[in-house]
Design an enzyme around this catalytic site. Structure first.
Site, PDB file in Angstrom:
ATOM      1  N   PRO A 112      94.445  85.577  60.746  1.00  0.00           N
ATOM      2  CA  PRO A 112      93.990  85.055  59.790  1.00  0.00           C
ATOM      3  C   PRO A 112      94.298  84.553  58.754  1.00  0.00           C
ATOM      4  O   PRO A 112      95.552  83.924  58.887  1.00  0.00           O
ATOM      5  CB  PRO A 112      94.652  86.879  59.212  1.00  0.00           C
ATOM      6  CG  PRO A 112      95.487  87.290  60.586  1.00  0.00           C
ATOM      7  CD  PRO A 112      95.476  86.554  61.840  1.00  0.00           C
ATOM      8  N   GLY A 137     100.153  84.300  57.242  1.00  0.00           N
ATOM      9  CA  GLY A 137     101.808  84.047  57.605  1.00  0.00           C
ATOM     10  C   GLY A 137     101.932  82.766  59.496  1.00  0.00           C
ATOM     11  O   GLY A 137     102.824  83.289  59.180  1.00  0.00           O
ATOM     12  N   LEU A 138     100.474  83.465  59.664  1.00  0.00           N
ATOM     13  CA  LEU A 138     100.632  83.281  61.102  1.00  0.00           C
ATOM     14  C   LEU A 138     100.356  81.618  61.464  1.00  0.00           C
ATOM     15  O   LEU A 138      99.839  81.863  62.573  1.00  0.00           O
ATOM     16  CB  LEU A 138      99.884  84.411  61.795  1.00  0.00           C
ATOM     17  CG  LEU A 138     100.430  86.216  61.537  1.00  0.00           C
ATOM     18  CD1 LEU A 138      99.031  86.814  62.240  1.00  0.00           C
ATOM     19  CD2 LEU A 138     101.796  85.888  62.661  1.00  0.00           C
ATOM     20  N   GLY A 139      99.993  81.130  60.734  1.00  0.00           N
ATOM     21  CA  GLY A 139     100.038  79.740  60.889  1.00  0.00           C
ATOM     22  C   GLY A 139      98.315  79.125  61.117  1.00  0.00           C
ATOM     23  O   GLY A 139      98.295  78.607  62.260  1.00  0.00           O
ATOM     24  N   ASP A 189     105.288  74.667  61.315  1.00  0.00           N
ATOM     25  CA  ASP A 189     104.126  74.924  61.856  1.00  0.00           C
ATOM     26  C   ASP A 189     103.112  74.467  63.293  1.00  0.00           C
ATOM     27  O   ASP A 189     102.513  74.656  64.089  1.00  0.00           O
ATOM     28  CB  ASP A 189     102.986  75.309  60.793  1.00  0.00           C
ATOM     29  CG  ASP A 189     103.135  76.858  59.890  1.00  0.00           C
ATOM     30  OD1 ASP A 189     104.637  77.300  60.193  1.00  0.00           O
ATOM     31  OD2 ASP A 189     102.459  77.086  59.549  1.00  0.00           O
ATOM     32  N   ALA A 210      97.589  75.360  60.983  1.00  0.00           N
ATOM     33  CA  ALA A 210      97.958  74.497  61.989  1.00  0.00           C
ATOM     34  C   ALA A 210      97.512  74.838  63.240  1.00  0.00           C
ATOM     35  O   ALA A 210      97.186  73.989  64.377  1.00  0.00           O
ATOM     36  CB  ALA A 210      99.606  74.753  62.119  1.00  0.00           C
TER      37      ALA A 210
HETATM   38  O1  PMV Z   1     102.598  80.699  55.938  1.00  0.00           O
HETATM   39  P1  PMV Z   1     103.111  80.234  56.884  1.00  0.00           P
HETATM   40  O2  PMV Z   1     102.877  81.133  58.149  1.00  0.00           O
HETATM   41  O3  PMV Z   1     102.439  78.467  56.331  1.00  0.00           O
HETATM   42  O4  PMV Z   1     104.267  79.644  57.031  1.00  0.00           O
HETATM   43  C1  PMV Z   1     104.746  79.349  55.943  1.00  0.00           C
HETATM   44  C2  PMV Z   1     106.360  78.505  56.634  1.00  0.00           C
HETATM   45  C3  PMV Z   1     106.699  77.681  54.941  1.00  0.00           C
HETATM   46  O5  PMV Z   1     108.144  78.254  55.317  1.00  0.00           O
HETATM   47  C4  PMV Z   1     107.307  79.370  54.068  1.00  0.00           C
HETATM   48  C5  PMV Z   1     106.502  76.383  54.943  1.00  0.00           C
HETATM   49  C6  PMV Z   1     106.805  75.565  56.055  1.00  0.00           C
HETATM   50  O6  PMV Z   1     105.766  74.344  55.737  1.00  0.00           O
HETATM   51  O7  PMV Z   1     107.574  75.501  56.648  1.00  0.00           O
END
Ligand code: PMV
Length: 316
Positions: free
Chosen positions: A99, A103-105, A152, A108
């Site tokens: 998704p 928050g699951l990258g 990520d 990247a």
């Molecule tokens: O939300 P995501 O999956 O892009 O993870 C971000 C992780 C953070 O620590 C909040 C940002 C980062 O660049 O490390």
């Protein structure tokens, strides 16, 4: 010659240390191999590159694409850094079951899948390291979200559990494995939250009150260091306790919200060893550490508490 290549890259969870990792503290991330982004490249007779990403609602031509277009940015940076020939005569199609803004990258993973597909298509695999792939994906990430820590792109490109610390001149990247996989339940709040916005807001708050935020980041860094020891020792109760503590600090960092807290509490009440939000927060996904005997109860509790998608994943 007509060719078709396909490459993939996994999603990821952050076990410990999100946000604090942007400020130089260590963090631990692990790939989620069942969730993947895919990039396919197929030769065409066209003089341009055709771009298509149905999940992102993107369709167009490379020459007309804006600098911030995520597909075009990955292609252009790869062309420059890998010294590819002129990009023309192929179609790039990107799909993903990760998704977006969850928050699951996903960002990247999409970048790494595209870079891997280009490397295959131009037959450069023998000459390209995973470090180069990770660095390239980092450059793409920077275009999208300003100050990414680099965790990520690292965990997605290495596809292994990683203890990561942002530092000069080179980031600390230690790949390691637990004695046996950790069983996580990953539950989606259904709320999308852009990493860029949450990271930017934390930065504003930190700039206004560094004395309040530095100790929070420091505590998260210590938790990540202790988490690494607990994972290496197979001490799952210890890992769970540290996840709970990390979530409390993320609340103080203002990146949790009522929906995430509700899912975290539901997982703990149903017997999870620990639970926390994962990634940028303010929506997206949370993770709960379970054992085989608690897995079903925690899954059901998360669904009953309103999770829109629940996935069981063995990481490590
Ligand atoms: O939300 P995501 O999956 O892009 O993870 C971000 C992780 C953070 O620590 C909040 C940002 C980062 O660049 O490390």
């Amino acid at each position: 010659m007509h060719r078709i290549v396909e490459a993939t890259a996994p999603g990821k969870v952050i076990l410990f240390g999100e946000h604090a990792v942007v400020y130089g503290r260590p963090a631990i991330a692990a790939p989620v191999v069942q969730l993947r982004a895919r990039a396919a490249i197929e030769t065409t007779a066209d003089t341009d590159v055709l771009l298509s990403a149905p999940d992102l609602d993107l369709r167009g031509r490379l020459r007309e694409a804006a600098p911030e277009d995520p597909l075009a940015a990955a292609l252009r940076l790869s062309r420059d850094r890998l010294q590819l020939p002129e990009l023309r005569g192929f179609a790039l199609t990107v799909t993903s079951d990760i998704p977006i803004a969850g928050g699951l990258g996903s960002g990247a993973a999409i970048s790494v899948a595209i870079i891997r597909a280009l490397i295959d298509y131009f037959e450069l695999a023998a000459k390209t390291s995973r470090e180069q792939i990770s660095n390239l994906a980092y450059e793409v990430e920077r275009l999208h979200h300003g100050t990414p820590s680099g965790i990520d792109n690292t965990v997605v490109a290495y596809e292994q559990m990683v203890f990561f610390q942002r530092q000069e001149p080179h980031n600390l990247i230690e790949v390691f494995s637990p004695p046996r996989p950790l069983r996580l339940i990953i539950a989606d709040t259904g709320m999308r939250s852009a990493t860029k916005d949450v990271v930017g807001d934390v930065r504003r708050q930190w700039s206004a009150a560094p004395d309040r935020f530095e100790p929070i980041f420091e505590a998260c860094g210590c938790i990540a260091a202790a988490g690494r020891e607990a994972i290496a020792a197979g001490d799952w109760s210890g890992v769970g306790r540290l996840m709970d503590e990390n979530h409390d600090w993320l609340i103080r960092m203002t990146v949790s919200n009522a929906r995430l807290d509700h899912l975290v509490q539901a997982a703990r009440r149903a017997g999870a060893l620990g639970a926390k939000l994962s990634g940028a927060g303010r929506g997206g996904n949370m993770i709960a550490l379970v054992e085989p005997r608690t897995e079903t109860a925690v899954r059901e509790a998360l669904l009953a508490a309103g999770a829109v998608r629940v996935l069981v994943s063995d990481v490590g």
